[in-house]
Scaffold this active site. Structure first.
Site, PDB file in Angstrom:
ATOM      1  N   ARG A 198       0.985  -1.180   0.058  1.00  0.00           N
ATOM      2  CA  ARG A 198       0.074  -0.110  -0.120  1.00  0.00           C
ATOM      3  C   ARG A 198       0.883   1.285  -0.042  1.00  0.00           C
ATOM      4  O   ARG A 198       1.728   1.472   0.756  1.00  0.00           O
ATOM      5  CB  ARG A 198      -1.006   0.181   1.440  1.00  0.00           C
ATOM      6  N   LYS A 211      12.083  10.226  10.636  1.00  0.00           N
ATOM      7  CA  LYS A 211      11.635   8.648  10.755  1.00  0.00           C
ATOM      8  C   LYS A 211      12.466   7.731  11.045  1.00  0.00           C
ATOM      9  O   LYS A 211      13.591   7.619  10.427  1.00  0.00           O
ATOM     10  CB  LYS A 211      10.663   8.355   9.537  1.00  0.00           C
ATOM     11  N   GLU A 265       7.554   0.620  11.528  1.00  0.00           N
ATOM     12  CA  GLU A 265       6.107   0.636  11.378  1.00  0.00           C
ATOM     13  C   GLU A 265       5.172   0.927  12.298  1.00  0.00           C
ATOM     14  O   GLU A 265       5.467   0.647  13.448  1.00  0.00           O
ATOM     15  CB  GLU A 265       5.969  -0.676  10.389  1.00  0.00           C
ATOM     16  N   GLY A 266       4.015   1.028  11.947  1.00  0.00           N
ATOM     17  CA  GLY A 266       2.979   1.087  12.848  1.00  0.00           C
ATOM     18  C   GLY A 266       2.463   2.228  13.529  1.00  0.00           C
ATOM     19  O   GLY A 266       1.526   2.150  14.176  1.00  0.00           O
ATOM     20  N   ASN A 280       4.034   0.793   2.153  1.00  0.00           N
ATOM     21  CA  ASN A 280       4.209  -0.526   3.148  1.00  0.00           C
ATOM     22  C   ASN A 280       4.271  -1.713   2.513  1.00  0.00           C
ATOM     23  O   ASN A 280       3.762  -1.889   1.362  1.00  0.00           O
ATOM     24  CB  ASN A 280       2.841  -0.277   3.659  1.00  0.00           C
ATOM     25  N   LYS A 324      11.936   2.757   5.867  1.00  0.00           N
ATOM     26  CA  LYS A 324      11.921   3.923   5.421  1.00  0.00           C
ATOM     27  C   LYS A 324      13.555   4.302   4.810  1.00  0.00           C
ATOM     28  O   LYS A 324      13.586   5.230   3.976  1.00  0.00           O
ATOM     29  CB  LYS A 324      11.890   4.884   6.802  1.00  0.00           C
ATOM     30  N   SER A 381      -2.926  -3.026   6.150  1.00  0.00           N
ATOM     31  CA  SER A 381      -4.265  -3.392   6.455  1.00  0.00           C
ATOM     32  C   SER A 381      -5.430  -2.448   6.361  1.00  0.00           C
ATOM     33  O   SER A 381      -5.299  -1.366   5.969  1.00  0.00           O
ATOM     34  CB  SER A 381      -4.206  -3.628   7.895  1.00  0.00           C
ATOM     35  N   GLU A 441       4.825   7.050   2.121  1.00  0.00           N
ATOM     36  CA  GLU A 441       5.478   5.842   2.715  1.00  0.00           C
ATOM     37  C   GLU A 441       4.959   4.793   1.629  1.00  0.00           C
ATOM     38  O   GLU A 441       3.743   4.963   1.030  1.00  0.00           O
ATOM     39  CB  GLU A 441       5.780   5.281   3.948  1.00  0.00           C
ATOM     40  N   ARG A 486      -7.348   7.533   5.318  1.00  0.00           N
ATOM     41  CA  ARG A 486      -7.262   7.573   6.742  1.00  0.00           C
ATOM     42  C   ARG A 486      -7.273   9.172   7.103  1.00  0.00           C
ATOM     43  O   ARG A 486      -6.467   9.886   6.403  1.00  0.00           O
ATOM     44  CB  ARG A 486      -6.079   6.852   7.479  1.00  0.00           C
TER      45      ARG A 486
HETATM   46  P1  ADP Z   1       4.547   4.487   9.635  1.00  0.00           P
HETATM   47  O1  ADP Z   1       5.216   3.386   9.000  1.00  0.00           O
HETATM   48  O2  ADP Z   1       4.599   4.439  11.229  1.00  0.00           O
HETATM   49  O3  ADP Z   1       3.133   4.385   9.292  1.00  0.00           O
HETATM   50  P2  ADP Z   1       4.763   6.903   8.175  1.00  0.00           P
HETATM   51  O4  ADP Z   1       5.905   7.245   7.335  1.00  0.00           O
HETATM   52  O5  ADP Z   1       3.325   6.603   7.277  1.00  0.00           O
HETATM   53  O6  ADP Z   1       5.035   5.769   9.283  1.00  0.00           O
HETATM   54  O7  ADP Z   1       4.137   8.226   9.202  1.00  0.00           O
HETATM   55  C1  ADP Z   1       3.401   8.163  10.174  1.00  0.00           C
HETATM   56  C2  ADP Z   1       2.358   9.475   9.932  1.00  0.00           C
HETATM   57  O8  ADP Z   1       3.308  10.455   9.950  1.00  0.00           O
HETATM   58  C3  ADP Z   1       1.870   9.392   8.601  1.00  0.00           C
HETATM   59  O9  ADP Z   1       0.406   8.742   8.437  1.00  0.00           O
HETATM   60  C4  ADP Z   1       1.514  10.878   8.141  1.00  0.00           C
HETATM   61  O10 ADP Z   1       0.281  11.082   8.876  1.00  0.00           O
HETATM   62  C5  ADP Z   1       2.764  11.387   9.056  1.00  0.00           C
HETATM   63  N1  ADP Z   1       3.725  11.849   8.089  1.00  0.00           N
HETATM   64  C6  ADP Z   1       4.683  10.979   7.679  1.00  0.00           C
HETATM   65  N2  ADP Z   1       5.629  11.368   6.791  1.00  0.00           N
HETATM   66  C7  ADP Z   1       5.186  12.857   6.654  1.00  0.00           C
HETATM   67  C8  ADP Z   1       5.578  13.915   5.950  1.00  0.00           C
HETATM   68  N3  ADP Z   1       6.695  13.837   5.179  1.00  0.00           N
HETATM   69  N4  ADP Z   1       4.863  15.017   5.927  1.00  0.00           N
HETATM   70  C9  ADP Z   1       3.880  15.191   6.944  1.00  0.00           C
HETATM   71  N5  ADP Z   1       3.441  14.284   7.430  1.00  0.00           N
HETATM   72  C10 ADP Z   1       3.918  13.013   7.556  1.00  0.00           C
HETATM   73 MG    MG Z   2       2.121   4.938   7.350  1.00  0.00          MG
END
Ligand code: ADP
Ligand code: MG
Length: 478
Positions: free
Chosen positions: A126, A367, A371-372, A146, A309, A151, A144, A454
């Site tokens: 995803r 980051k 995950e999660g 996944n 990441k 899920s 990102e 979401r």
């Molecule tokens: P995870 O693997 O924990 O889902 P993500 O990279 O999806 O990691 O980051 C978690 C959340 O942080 C995302 O759902 C988003 O809301 C926020 N986020 C992540 N990267 C960015 C970004 N570059 N700019 C703004 N918000 C971000």
């Molecule tokens: Mg995410």
């Protein structure tokens, strides 16, 4: 930038109260439910899933562009996962201070030494996007990709019907069939399971869902199991834990994975993607055993690592997509959604990124390779963290990314509470599922596989539904 919801807001208290109650009833009636927090091991009691009252607007052309582009992302991730040297090289530095990544990398080394045995690949992915609100174009920007346990796609399918109903109920003047697209996630993922099972080519071998025993999101998994059975009742489908595989699993002489007397064709991980899922060495033994076997693991260990990441930061560098994909149109489609990502590894390049982040932390997200949800660092905390770790190898376990400031839309959350929700400015993350299946040589399926939205209040940094920040939503094409 702001987009308009499908219905004029705010609603009066009486209209809102009725809409929230109707939405909950409609959601439960259509099976948009989760197990309760109190009783996550049983389906005796269930609760309505947290959701947005109304669907989230996204320009129609971007929705289709992202959906069509998912096939290219599938291909890219598949090719990355086959480039073991690239994965090893990219993750070498992170593995020093990030034990979880280090352990996965060791499993990869081990199976490379022994020779990879799996019968094929099942990639269920995803990719997540935010609409960039800093320009009029509102371009989608990738957050990102996944590659493990992506899920919520199946249970969300039912929310489309709820949103079509609520939008009409509240006087939304759109063609709900066209503006709130049908979600084909269950159909596509199930088809991918069946195709991968056919690639494995042993009628008695099972598709195994590796799950936790305390799973609130169980129906999201069950819907896929039921659909597989609908396609072919003769396919054995089982639910087991990492502990089961680790304690009862063994490999036959020809490296078939046998658990409790059942041969396993597909190991579908819906558990085992964060360190806390590994309570003991037995869980790690399970992953190693499955990785060494002929079974098709979803994901296999290199695809799991391709979803880190750190690898995604490396791919965002100029010329890197081109290393894997030659077709310039595909490359352009993939790159169009990228945003700046920077290595924080020890060295000159990392030092430059650290200086940049310390000077303007509000422009970035930091980051870890995790995950999660709930792991990222934002704003001044980035400065504090970097000042603390800049002289240690811990910095290698993180990457830095340009912060996206998303488009906002006014909306209401529908959650388990007697209180009326307040109107809040919301931001939505649009997820596009993909499914790729291949045998030892060729892809036998590569498809877009439905969507997930979401939505969270603007200003809440983290996005996970699991961590309680977001509610589930559907796209409203404008
Ligand atoms: P995870 O693997 O924990 O889902 P993500 O990279 O999806 O990691 O980051 C978690 C959340 O942080 C995302 O759902 C988003 O809301 C926020 N986020 C992540 N990267 C960015 C970004 N570059 N700019 C703004 N918000 C971000
Ligand atoms: Mg995410």
């Amino acid at each position: 930038m702001e987009l308009d919801p499908p219905v004029k807001l705010p609603l009066s208290d009486s209209l809102l109260s009725d809409a929230v109650n109707q939405s909950k009833d409609c959601a439960v009636s259509h099976g948009f439910v989760f197990r309760t927090f109190e009783n996550p091991t049983s389906s005796d009691t269930v609760m309505c899933g947290p959701h947005a009252l109304l669907p989230a607007p996204i320009p129609r052309k971007y929705f289709h562009q992202l959906a069509d582009g998912q096939m290219y992302i599938n291909e890219l991730l598949y090719l990355i996962s086959k480039d073991y040297d690239f994965i090893r090289e990219t993750l070498k530095s992170a593995a020093v201070s990030d034990d979880f990544t280090g352990r996965l990398l060791k499993i990869l080394e081990k199976i490379l030494e022994e020779g990879i045995a799996d019968a094929g690949v099942l990639a269920l992915l995803r990719s997540d996007y935010l609409l960039d609100g800093s320009t009029d174009e509102m371009l989608p920007k990738m957050v990102e990709i996944n590659t493990i346990a992506s899920s919520l796609g199946a249970v969300t399918t039912n929310l489309t019907l709820v949103h079509r109903y609520t939008t009409q109920l509240l006087g939304g003047r759109c063609d709900v069939e066209k503006s709130l697209p049908t979600n084909n996630h269950i159909e596509k993922y199930s088809k991918a399971f069946v195709k991968a099972w056919e690639v494995y080519d042993t009628p008695k071998a099972a598709i195994v869902f590796v799950v936790s025993t305390t799973e609130r999101n169980v129906f999201d998994q069950r819907l896929l199991e039921f659909e597989v059975k609908k396609i072919n009742l003769d396919i054995p489908v089982k639910r087991i834990t990492l502990l089961d595989i680790g304690s009862k699993g063994k490999l036959s002489d020809d490296r078939r994975l046998i658990v409790d007397g059942t041969e396993v064709a597909i190991v579908y991980y819906r558990d085992g993607y964060i360190p806390s899922h590994f309570k003991s060495e037995t869980e790690w033994n399970a992953v190693l055993l499955a990785a060494r076997s002929r079974a098709i693991c979803c994901p296999n260990v290199s695809l799991h690592l391709a979803g880190t990441k750190k690898v995604q930061q490396a791919i965002a560098k100029p010329g890197m997509v081109e290393r894997f994909i030659s077709n310039p149109d595909k490359v352009a489609a993939i790159r169009a959604t990228f945003t700046g990502q920077y290595s924080l590894d020890i060295g000159a390049e990392g030092d430059k990124a650290i200086a940049m982040a310390i000077a303007s932390p509000e422009k970035f997200v930091m980051k870890p390779n995790k995950e999660g949800g709930g792991n990222n660092i934002y704003g001044v905390d980035i400065r504090t963290k970097l000042l603390g770790i800049q002289n240690t190898s811990e910095r290698n376990a993180y990457i830095l990314m340009d912060r996206i400031f998303p488009v906002t839309v006014p909306g209401y959350k529908v959650v388990s509470s007697p209180e009326l929700p307040e109107l809040q400015n919301m931001v939505s993350e649009f997820g596009m599922f993909g499914a790729l299946v291949s045998d030892k040589k060729n892809a036998v399926m590569n498809d877009f596989a439905g969507h997930l939205v979401r939505t969270k209040p603007n200003g809440v940094d983290e996005g996970g539904v699991g961590v309680g920040a977001s509610v589930i939503d559907t796209p409203y094409l404008v």
